[in-house]
Design a protein around this motif. Structure first.
Motif, PDB file in Angstrom:
ATOM      1  N   VAL A  65     -40.101 -16.464 -82.288  1.00  0.00           N
ATOM      2  CA  VAL A  65     -40.229 -16.149 -80.859  1.00  0.00           C
ATOM      3  C   VAL A  65     -39.642 -14.774 -80.569  1.00  0.00           C
ATOM      4  O   VAL A  65     -38.747 -14.296 -81.290  1.00  0.00           O
ATOM      5  CB  VAL A  65     -39.556 -17.208 -79.966  1.00  0.00           C
ATOM      6  CG1 VAL A  65     -40.368 -18.479 -79.953  1.00  0.00           C
ATOM      7  CG2 VAL A  65     -38.117 -17.475 -80.383  1.00  0.00           C
ATOM      8  N   HIS A  66     -40.157 -14.168 -79.509  1.00  0.00           N
ATOM      9  CA  HIS A  66     -39.786 -12.788 -79.159  1.00  0.00           C
ATOM     10  C   HIS A  66     -39.798 -12.734 -77.627  1.00  0.00           C
ATOM     11  O   HIS A  66     -40.854 -12.666 -77.019  1.00  0.00           O
ATOM     12  CB  HIS A  66     -40.845 -11.869 -79.776  1.00  0.00           C
ATOM     13  CG  HIS A  66     -40.742 -10.435 -79.399  1.00  0.00           C
ATOM     14  ND1 HIS A  66     -40.455  -9.447 -80.312  1.00  0.00           N
ATOM     15  CD2 HIS A  66     -40.914  -9.788 -78.218  1.00  0.00           C
ATOM     16  CE1 HIS A  66     -40.453  -8.270 -79.724  1.00  0.00           C
ATOM     17  NE2 HIS A  66     -40.736  -8.442 -78.442  1.00  0.00           N
ATOM     18  N   CYS A  67     -38.616 -12.843 -77.029  1.00  0.00           N
ATOM     19  CA  CYS A  67     -38.574 -12.996 -75.570  1.00  0.00           C
ATOM     20  C   CYS A  67     -37.984 -11.773 -74.882  1.00  0.00           C
ATOM     21  O   CYS A  67     -36.967 -11.233 -75.318  1.00  0.00           O
ATOM     22  CB  CYS A  67     -37.736 -14.218 -75.207  1.00  0.00           C
ATOM     23  SG  CYS A  67     -38.480 -15.740 -75.820  1.00  0.00           S
ATOM     24  N   HIS A  68     -38.624 -11.384 -73.797  1.00  0.00           N
ATOM     25  CA  HIS A  68     -38.096 -10.299 -72.959  1.00  0.00           C
ATOM     26  C   HIS A  68     -37.320 -10.891 -71.792  1.00  0.00           C
ATOM     27  O   HIS A  68     -37.511 -12.038 -71.401  1.00  0.00           O
ATOM     28  CB  HIS A  68     -39.230  -9.367 -72.528  1.00  0.00           C
ATOM     29  CG  HIS A  68     -39.587  -8.404 -73.628  1.00  0.00           C
ATOM     30  ND1 HIS A  68     -39.006  -7.174 -73.743  1.00  0.00           N
ATOM     31  CD2 HIS A  68     -40.431  -8.523 -74.685  1.00  0.00           C
ATOM     32  CE1 HIS A  68     -39.481  -6.568 -74.825  1.00  0.00           C
ATOM     33  NE2 HIS A  68     -40.354  -7.369 -75.417  1.00  0.00           N
ATOM     34  N   ASN A  69     -36.468 -10.035 -71.197  1.00  0.00           N
ATOM     35  CA  ASN A  69     -35.419 -10.553 -70.321  1.00  0.00           C
ATOM     36  C   ASN A  69     -35.658 -10.289 -68.836  1.00  0.00           C
ATOM     37  O   ASN A  69     -34.709 -10.218 -68.065  1.00  0.00           O
ATOM     38  CB  ASN A  69     -34.092  -9.921 -70.761  1.00  0.00           C
ATOM     39  CG  ASN A  69     -32.902 -10.752 -70.381  1.00  0.00           C
ATOM     40  OD1 ASN A  69     -33.012 -11.981 -70.291  1.00  0.00           O
ATOM     41  ND2 ASN A  69     -31.784 -10.099 -70.125  1.00  0.00           N
ATOM     42  N   ARG A  91     -37.066  -0.823 -83.160  1.00  0.00           N
ATOM     43  CA  ARG A  91     -38.455  -0.697 -82.688  1.00  0.00           C
ATOM     44  C   ARG A  91     -38.547  -1.044 -81.198  1.00  0.00           C
ATOM     45  O   ARG A  91     -38.709  -0.159 -80.371  1.00  0.00           O
ATOM     46  CB  ARG A  91     -39.374  -1.578 -83.546  1.00  0.00           C
ATOM     47  CG  ARG A  91     -40.834  -1.234 -83.433  1.00  0.00           C
ATOM     48  CD  ARG A  91     -41.525  -1.817 -82.200  1.00  0.00           C
ATOM     49  NE  ARG A  91     -41.544  -3.276 -82.199  1.00  0.00           N
ATOM     50  CZ  ARG A  91     -41.921  -3.991 -81.138  1.00  0.00           C
ATOM     51  NH1 ARG A  91     -42.290  -3.419 -80.006  1.00  0.00           N
ATOM     52  NH2 ARG A  91     -41.900  -5.320 -81.196  1.00  0.00           N
ATOM     53  N   ASP A  92     -38.368  -2.303 -80.831  1.00  0.00           N
ATOM     54  CA  ASP A  92     -38.498  -2.643 -79.408  1.00  0.00           C
ATOM     55  C   ASP A  92     -37.318  -2.051 -78.628  1.00  0.00           C
ATOM     56  O   ASP A  92     -37.478  -1.570 -77.504  1.00  0.00           O
ATOM     57  CB  ASP A  92     -38.545  -4.170 -79.215  1.00  0.00           C
ATOM     58  CG  ASP A  92     -39.522  -4.579 -78.122  1.00  0.00           C
ATOM     59  OD1 ASP A  92     -39.774  -3.760 -77.234  1.00  0.00           O
ATOM     60  OD2 ASP A  92     -40.013  -5.718 -78.150  1.00  0.00           O
ATOM     61  N   GLY A  93     -36.127  -2.075 -79.240  1.00  0.00           N
ATOM     62  CA  GLY A  93     -34.949  -1.488 -78.583  1.00  0.00           C
ATOM     63  C   GLY A  93     -35.175  -0.020 -78.308  1.00  0.00           C
ATOM     64  O   GLY A  93     -34.808   0.508 -77.259  1.00  0.00           O
ATOM     65  N   GLY A 127     -34.886  -5.553 -71.249  1.00  0.00           N
ATOM     66  CA  GLY A 127     -34.456  -5.731 -72.631  1.00  0.00           C
ATOM     67  C   GLY A 127     -35.007  -6.975 -73.314  1.00  0.00           C
ATOM     68  O   GLY A 127     -35.825  -7.717 -72.763  1.00  0.00           O
ATOM     69  N   ASN A 128     -34.546  -7.179 -74.546  1.00  0.00           N
ATOM     70  CA  ASN A 128     -34.948  -8.314 -75.383  1.00  0.00           C
ATOM     71  C   ASN A 128     -33.797  -9.329 -75.422  1.00  0.00           C
ATOM     72  O   ASN A 128     -32.722  -9.068 -74.898  1.00  0.00           O
ATOM     73  CB  ASN A 128     -35.222  -7.826 -76.813  1.00  0.00           C
ATOM     74  CG  ASN A 128     -36.474  -6.994 -76.930  1.00  0.00           C
ATOM     75  OD1 ASN A 128     -36.603  -5.933 -76.326  1.00  0.00           O
ATOM     76  ND2 ASN A 128     -37.422  -7.457 -77.717  1.00  0.00           N
ATOM     77  N   ALA A 129     -34.030 -10.435 -76.108  1.00  0.00           N
ATOM     78  CA  ALA A 129     -32.941 -11.404 -76.310  1.00  0.00           C
ATOM     79  C   ALA A 129     -31.829 -10.718 -77.103  1.00  0.00           C
ATOM     80  O   ALA A 129     -32.105  -9.997 -78.062  1.00  0.00           O
ATOM     81  CB  ALA A 129     -33.475 -12.611 -77.075  1.00  0.00           C
TER      82      ALA A 129
HETATM   83 ZN    ZN Z   1     -41.365  -6.800 -77.172  1.00  0.00          ZN
END
Ligand code: ZN
Ligand code: KIV
Length: 516
Positions: A203-207, A15-17, A239-241
């Motif tokens: 948690v949902h962290c962006h980079n 999804r986020d990827g 990107g995401n974690a």
């Molecule tokens: Zn996100």
């Protein structure tokens, strides 16, 4: 797992990827990645945003109907129609979850939603209640929590937990947080929200500042028990974690974390390669855990130390994340059965006899050109074989390219276009340029080339080159990938793969901006 608390791994690669430029995946590609994630034993797979398009709906539905051991999650804005669509897509799941969200930062509420804080709380509560009518497992995210006011976050999270959200996820949507502050945010939320003990904090962290993993781990130290992450750190913008970094940090530094995951870490490298091959996002060689150099000891001092005692310079074992077991080599004389068994060992299960036959044919072709075939080659070859599926509009029949000192390079290609063979020819600045022009002389796609990159899959001059091509048309962006020992042929394959994806992926709404 020991007596440690369980850290839930929520993978959002699909999804986020997928929101990374060009990373759109077809239903079948999503299914292959979902199956690999299930084998990796991730707890939750966020399979997509069903309201985005019919294609997305069908992809989430297919994942929900296939995956048995992981929870399958669908994203929904805090809107009745999104939630109902997600509920519908997840009907066949063994364990399904609806993840609903609405923005809570002053800037998002005022400029994007044009809603008052009271209206946002009402809509969030209504959404959670609606989602609970579809399934018992509901997650709520206050989007842009990293820039939201603490008092308001406490208020809305208390209300959604009361309404039935079992997981509350704190997203640092724009990657603004820094570790000590993000950890303290989680600690304060858990302390101040009266019913905090009724929900899992996630948690949902962006980079954007390169801190997604550090921020997530700081939150885990303050009691977050779910981390949302993606394979290879894929995701929008920076990107995401990265899943592999979170999982291996927690596993390696058991002294620092009061929890552990249930992941089978030996599947990490396979998953990483699969995601990279399908999305066309190569993994940088010095990437932690899954980069080609992550366990390579180049300097003499390090090599000497590792030979004397591995732990002098190594904090993890390469085989624990799936590296060494992949060294087995196949060659020209390997049979079909050895080929199939090796594929299964590295996590590739081909569904149909046709797919296996096609992959084996390509394996034999490759073995004629390349002495030893490594797992990396198999992964690329199979990605190629399944990409070359029957439903492709454009296929490469043959090509001939001339490149000579002092002469202008020229390419002649024959394509199959909607079942008809069509020849084309062009000259260009180099052999790849001439090839792309020759293809365009046949297909007239109207696309713009946004990115072209070549990587060697293994070492040696007979290595396969893996090419990524990014094309854009009318705002839609797709990545194509192709592999071959001849990099000009790999380039043609990647270009055609991208053209076919433009046809099959189609337009979809973006969950956060709503743009189509
Ligand atoms: Zn996100
Ligand atoms: O980054 C974000 O805020 C998101 C939400 C939808 C959770 O991806």
């Amino acid at each position: 797992m020991s007596d440690k608390e369980h850290l839930i791994i929520f993978d959002t690669t699909l999804r986020d990827g997928e929101q990374s430029p060009g990373a759109s995946m077809t239903r079948d590609e999503k299914l292959r990645i979902a199956t690999a994630l299930e084998r990796l034993k991730v707890d939750v797979i966020e399979a997509g945003f069903p309201a985005a398009s019919n294609g997305d709906f069908e992809a989430v539905q297919a994942v929900a109907n296939t995956v048995k051991d992981s929870t399958v999650c669908g994203l929904a804005r805090a809107l009745e129609r999104d939630i109902d669509r997600a509920g519908e897509a997840l009907k066949g799941a063994n364990a399904g979850r609806i993840h609903t969200f609405i923005a809570t930062s002053p800037i998002h509420m005022e400029k994007k939603l044009k809603m008052s804080p009271d209206q946002v709380v009402d809509q969030a509560v209504t959404a959670v209640k609606r989602a609970r009518q579809h399934c018992a497992d509901v997650e709520f995210s206050p989007e842009d929590a990293g820039r939201s006011e603490l008092d308001f976050l406490c208020r809305i999270l208390e209300a959604v937990i009361e309404a039935g959200a079992g997981t509350v996820n704190i997203p640092d949507t724009v990657g603004y947080a820094v570790p000590h502050q993000f950890g303290s945010l989680i600690a304060q939320l858990r302390e101040r929200i009266p019913n905090a003990d009724k929900a899992v904090f996630s948690v949902h962290c962006h980079n954007d500042l390169g801190l997604a993993v550090a921020n997530s781990l700081a939150a885990v130290q303050q009691g977050a028990r779910q981390v949302e992450c993606t394979v290879n750190g894929l995701g929008e913008r920076a990107g995401n974690a990265a899943l592999e970094e979170i999982v291996m940090s927690v596993r390696t530094r058991q002294d620092s974390f009061g929890c552990d995951t249930r992941l089978d870490t030996t599947q990490i490298v396979n998953c990483s390669r699969l995601v990279s091959g399908i999305t066309g996002f190569p993994v940088q060689p010095n990437k932690a855990i899954v980069g080609a150099n992550a366990f390579a000891h180049e300097s003499g001092i390090h090599q000497d130390g590792v030979l004397k005692h591995r732990e002098t310079y190594e904090i993890m074992r390469a085989q624990d994340v799936g590296w060494h077991q992949n060294r087995m080599v196949l060659g020209k004389h390997s049979g079909r059965n050895a080929f199939r068994v090796r594929l299964e060992e590295i996590g590739i299960h081909l569904d149909s006899v046709e797919e296996l036959n096609e992959a084996f044919r390509r394996f034999k072709d490759l073995a004629d050109k390349k002495h030893e075939i490594f797992d990396e080659d198999l992964q690329a070859l199979v990605t190629d074989a399944t990409l070359g599926a029957a439903n492709e509009r454009v296929k490469l029949i043959s090509m001939r390219v001339c490149s000579e000192t002092g002469e202008t390079p020229r390419a002649d290609v024959v394509l199959s276009l909607d079942g008809e063979e069509e020849p084309g020819a062009a000259i260009g600045g180099g052999p790849v340029d001439a090839t792309f022009r020759a293809i365009e002389s046949i297909v007239n796609s109207g696309t713009t080339l946004k990115l072209y990159s070549v990587n060697a899959i293994t070492s040696g001059t007979d290595a396969q080159g893996e090419v990524t091509v990014r094309l854009e048309k009318g705002g839609q962006v797709v990545n194509g990938a192709g592999a071959d020992t001849d990099i000009v042929i790999a380039s043609a394959k990647a270009y055609l793969n991208a053209l076919n994806k433009l046809d099959s992926v189609g337009q979809r709404a973006h969950p956060q901006t709503g743009d189509v």
